[in-house]
Design a protein around this motif. Structure first.
Motif, PDB file in Angstrom:
ATOM      1  N   ARG A   1      33.530 100.922 105.186  1.00 15.62           N
ATOM      2  CA  ARG A   1      33.521  99.510 105.575  1.00 15.62           C
ATOM      3  C   ARG A   1      32.099  99.028 105.844  1.00 15.62           C
ATOM      4  NH1 ARG A   1      38.113 100.806 108.958  1.00 15.62           N
ATOM      5  NH2 ARG A   1      36.901 100.346 110.841  1.00 15.62           N
ATOM      6  N   ARG A   2      31.119  99.877 105.540  1.00 17.76           N
ATOM      7  CA  ARG A   2      29.696  99.547 105.655  1.00 17.76           C
ATOM      8  C   ARG A   2      29.307  99.170 107.090  1.00 17.76           C
ATOM      9  NH1 ARG A   2      28.007  98.810 100.316  1.00 17.76           N
ATOM     10  NH2 ARG A   2      29.425 100.052  99.031  1.00 17.76           N
ATOM     11  N   GLU A   3      29.913  99.847 108.082  1.00 16.97           N
ATOM     12  CA  GLU A   3      29.467  99.661 109.459  1.00 16.97           C
ATOM     13  C   GLU A   3      28.104 100.305 109.670  1.00 16.97           C
ATOM     14  OE1 GLU A   3      33.943  99.574 111.446  1.00 16.97           O
ATOM     15  OE2 GLU A   3      32.662 101.317 111.706  1.00 16.97           O
ATOM     16  N   ALA A   4      27.743 101.213 108.773  1.00 23.38           N
ATOM     17  CA  ALA A   4      26.421 101.824 108.762  1.00 23.38           C
ATOM     18  C   ALA A   4      26.131 102.245 107.337  1.00 23.38           C
ATOM     19  CB  ALA A   4      26.359 103.017 109.698  1.00 23.38           C
ATOM     20  N   ASP A   5      24.838 102.368 107.008  1.00 24.44           N
ATOM     21  CA  ASP A   5      24.440 102.861 105.689  1.00 24.44           C
ATOM     22  C   ASP A   5      24.440 104.381 105.659  1.00 24.44           C
ATOM     23  OD1 ASP A   5      23.889 100.220 104.680  1.00 24.44           O
ATOM     24  OD2 ASP A   5      22.044 100.244 105.855  1.00 24.44           O
ATOM     25  N   ILE A   6      23.883 104.969 106.705  1.00 20.63           N
ATOM     26  CA  ILE A   6      23.769 106.423 106.825  1.00 20.63           C
ATOM     27  C   ILE A   6      24.283 106.813 108.208  1.00 20.63           C
ATOM     28  CG2 ILE A   6      22.163 108.387 106.880  1.00 20.63           C
ATOM     29  CD1 ILE A   6      20.299 106.773 105.062  1.00 20.63           C
ATOM     30  N   ALA A   7      24.980 107.933 108.286  1.00 19.68           N
ATOM     31  CA  ALA A   7      25.496 108.386 109.574  1.00 19.68           C
ATOM     32  C   ALA A   7      25.182 109.863 109.766  1.00 19.68           C
ATOM     33  CB  ALA A   7      27.002 108.157 109.666  1.00 19.68           C
ATOM     34  N   VAL A   8      24.757 110.201 110.983  1.00 25.41           N
ATOM     35  CA  VAL A   8      24.599 111.603 111.383  1.00 25.41           C
ATOM     36  C   VAL A   8      25.836 111.953 112.190  1.00 25.41           C
ATOM     37  CG1 VAL A   8      23.212 113.278 112.650  1.00 25.41           C
ATOM     38  CG2 VAL A   8      22.093 111.392 111.428  1.00 25.41           C
ATOM     39  N   ARG A   9      26.573 112.936 111.741  1.00 28.62           N
ATOM     40  CA  ARG A   9      27.862 113.244 112.349  1.00 28.62           C
ATOM     41  C   ARG A   9      27.931 114.702 112.769  1.00 28.62           C
ATOM     42  NH1 ARG A   9      32.095 109.906 108.462  1.00 28.62           N
ATOM     43  NH2 ARG A   9      31.656 107.849 109.349  1.00 28.62           N
ATOM     44  N   MET A  10      28.759 114.945 113.789  1.00 27.89           N
ATOM     45  CA  MET A  10      28.946 116.296 114.293  1.00 27.89           C
ATOM     46  C   MET A  10      30.270 116.900 113.808  1.00 27.89           C
ATOM     47  SD  MET A  10      26.097 116.122 115.715  1.00 27.89           S
ATOM     48  CE  MET A  10      25.922 117.724 116.500  1.00 27.89           C
ATOM     49  N   VAL A  11      30.914 116.234 112.872  1.00 22.68           N
ATOM     50  CA  VAL A  11      32.098 116.766 112.203  1.00 22.68           C
ATOM     51  C   VAL A  11      31.943 116.479 110.713  1.00 22.68           C
ATOM     52  CG1 VAL A  11      33.653 116.511 114.172  1.00 22.68           C
ATOM     53  CG2 VAL A  11      33.381 114.610 112.560  1.00 22.68           C
ATOM     54  N   ARG A  12      32.612 117.250 109.906  1.00 19.83           N
ATOM     55  CA  ARG A  12      32.524 117.073 108.457  1.00 19.83           C
ATOM     56  C   ARG A  12      33.194 115.774 108.035  1.00 19.83           C
ATOM     57  NH1 ARG A  12      33.744 121.652 103.894  1.00 19.83           N
ATOM     58  NH2 ARG A  12      33.235 120.363 102.064  1.00 19.83           N
ATOM     59  N   PRO A  13      32.497 114.904 107.284  1.00 22.71           N
ATOM     60  CA  PRO A  13      33.112 113.658 106.813  1.00 22.71           C
ATOM     61  C   PRO A  13      34.244 113.966 105.843  1.00 22.71           C
ATOM     62  CG  PRO A  13      30.710 113.564 106.659  1.00 22.71           C
ATOM     63  CD  PRO A  13      31.070 114.986 106.924  1.00 22.71           C
ATOM     64  N   GLU A  14      35.371 113.295 106.000  1.00 26.27           N
ATOM     65  CA  GLU A  14      36.541 113.540 105.166  1.00 26.27           C
ATOM     66  C   GLU A  14      36.848 112.377 104.228  1.00 26.27           C
ATOM     67  OE1 GLU A  14      37.934 116.353 104.983  1.00 26.27           O
ATOM     68  OE2 GLU A  14      37.155 117.360 106.784  1.00 26.27           O
ATOM     69  N   GLN A  15      36.157 111.244 104.393  1.00 27.95           N
ATOM     70  CA  GLN A  15      36.477 110.080 103.580  1.00 27.95           C
ATOM     71  C   GLN A  15      36.056 110.278 102.127  1.00 27.95           C
ATOM     72  OE1 GLN A  15      34.220 107.438 106.207  1.00 27.95           O
ATOM     73  NE2 GLN A  15      36.062 106.205 106.441  1.00 27.95           N
ATOM     74  N   GLN A  16      36.807 109.669 101.226  1.00 32.06           N
ATOM     75  CA  GLN A  16      36.439 109.654  99.822  1.00 32.06           C
ATOM     76  C   GLN A  16      35.258 108.709  99.609  1.00 32.06           C
ATOM     77  OE1 GLN A  16      37.930 111.683  97.493  1.00 32.06           O
ATOM     78  NE2 GLN A  16      39.063 112.515  99.241  1.00 32.06           N
TER      79      GLN A  16
END
Length: 303
Positions: free
Chosen positions: A140-155
């Motif tokens: 939904r483009r709430e951010a361009d790049i994200a640093v996450r502490m869990v593995r992203p699951e989205q397509q």
């Protein structure tokens, strides 16, 4: 219809209220006042001629009509964000804006030196940093790049695993001088522990010496990891800290280093449509390299 429903500002406020569950939460995200958001929602309801929200003990619940409208409002948000990106910098030029999302502890203590180094090399690129305990939706483009502490699951998401952040328990030297250190995991629970409040998923599956952690395990509760660290530094008790951050804090003492250690995966992600945009790719690669180096840092300091 007696009012206007063609203002994007009104729909943006509507979408924020749906996602945040309250006028105050939406106002905080949008950086508007709560009355302004309320007026936007009232104007939409007046224009449509129907209620979009009902009040509940937990906040504002979207009506069935609102739920039907959410999908189209999100499409509008994506189009609006694409327009801003196009206006703020051409696809292959080193200027424009990149919006970066991270949890507060990473965004406050880890990313700023990396972003400063990046800006020295690419001064035409502006950085927006969003701190949150939730995972911003890259689709939904709430951010361009994200640093996450869990593995992203989205397509449709490009993700890179940059390391595993090790976490240990620490106390300030003042606390240690006054109360000593536990010598066993069982003795640990006789000390005031610092940890989560409502975000119990953050400690799901973590146990110390067979004692599963929960909200009730902690004498100081807050979902901000930054506030937790500051409570440790203030001498409140014993709390968790990234080993890489503790390496720069000489007043912190490692607690039970041979018995208690856990950690989180660290990932960096962006929407696949942005990987050919040069400023996005440059920041993505810069952060991936630096975060990988950060994840390898360890504090071996003990009392």
């Amino acid at each position: 219809m007696s009012g206007r429903v063609d203002s994007w500002d009104h729909w943006r406020s509507f979408l924020a209220v749906v996602e945040e569950g309250s006028l105050s939460g939406a106002a905080r995200v949008l950086r508007l006042t709560q009355p302004t958001v309320g007026r936007h929602v009232d104007a939409l309801e007046d224009g449509i001629g129907a209620r979009l929200f009902t009040r509940s003990r937990g906040g504002l619940d979207p009506t069935p009509l609102a739920l039907v409208l959410v999908s189209q409002a999100r499409d509008m948000a994506m189009i609006a964000d694409d327009l801003v990106r196009t206006a703020s910098g051409e696809r292959d030029e080193l200027r424009g804006t990149v919006r970066l999302a991270a949890v507060d502890i990473v965004g406050t203590f880890v990313l700023p030196p990396m972003l400063a180094a990046f800006h020295e090399r690419h001064p035409g690129i502006d950085i927006e940093l969003a701190l949150s305990t939730r995972n911003e939706n890259l689709l939904r483009r709430e951010a361009d790049i994200a640093v996450r502490m869990v593995r992203p699951e989205q397509q449709a998401i490009v993700a890179r695993h940059v390391g595993f952040v090790r976490v240990g328990l620490f106390a300030h030297r003042r606390y240690v001088a006054a109360h000593g250190l536990p010598e066993t995991v069982e003795a640990l629970f006789s000390h005031p522990l610092i940890g989560i409040d409502q975000e119990e998923g953050l400690v799901a599956g973590i146990s110390f010496g067979g004692h599963p952690l929960s909200r009730e395990s902690f004498a100081f509760r807050c979902d901000s990891a930054v506030a937790q660290l500051m409570a440790v530094k203030a001498g409140f008790g014993i709390g968790a800290c990234h080993l890489g951050l503790a390496a720069d804090e000489p007043e912190l003492v490692r607690v039970l280093p041979d018995m208690v250690e856990f950690g989180y995966e660290m990932w960096i992600a962006m929407h696949e449509d942005l990987r050919d945009t040069r400023r996005m790719r440059l920041l993505f690669d810069h952060l991936a390299e630096n975060l990988a180096a950060y994840s390898e840092r360890r504090s071996l300091r003990q009392a």
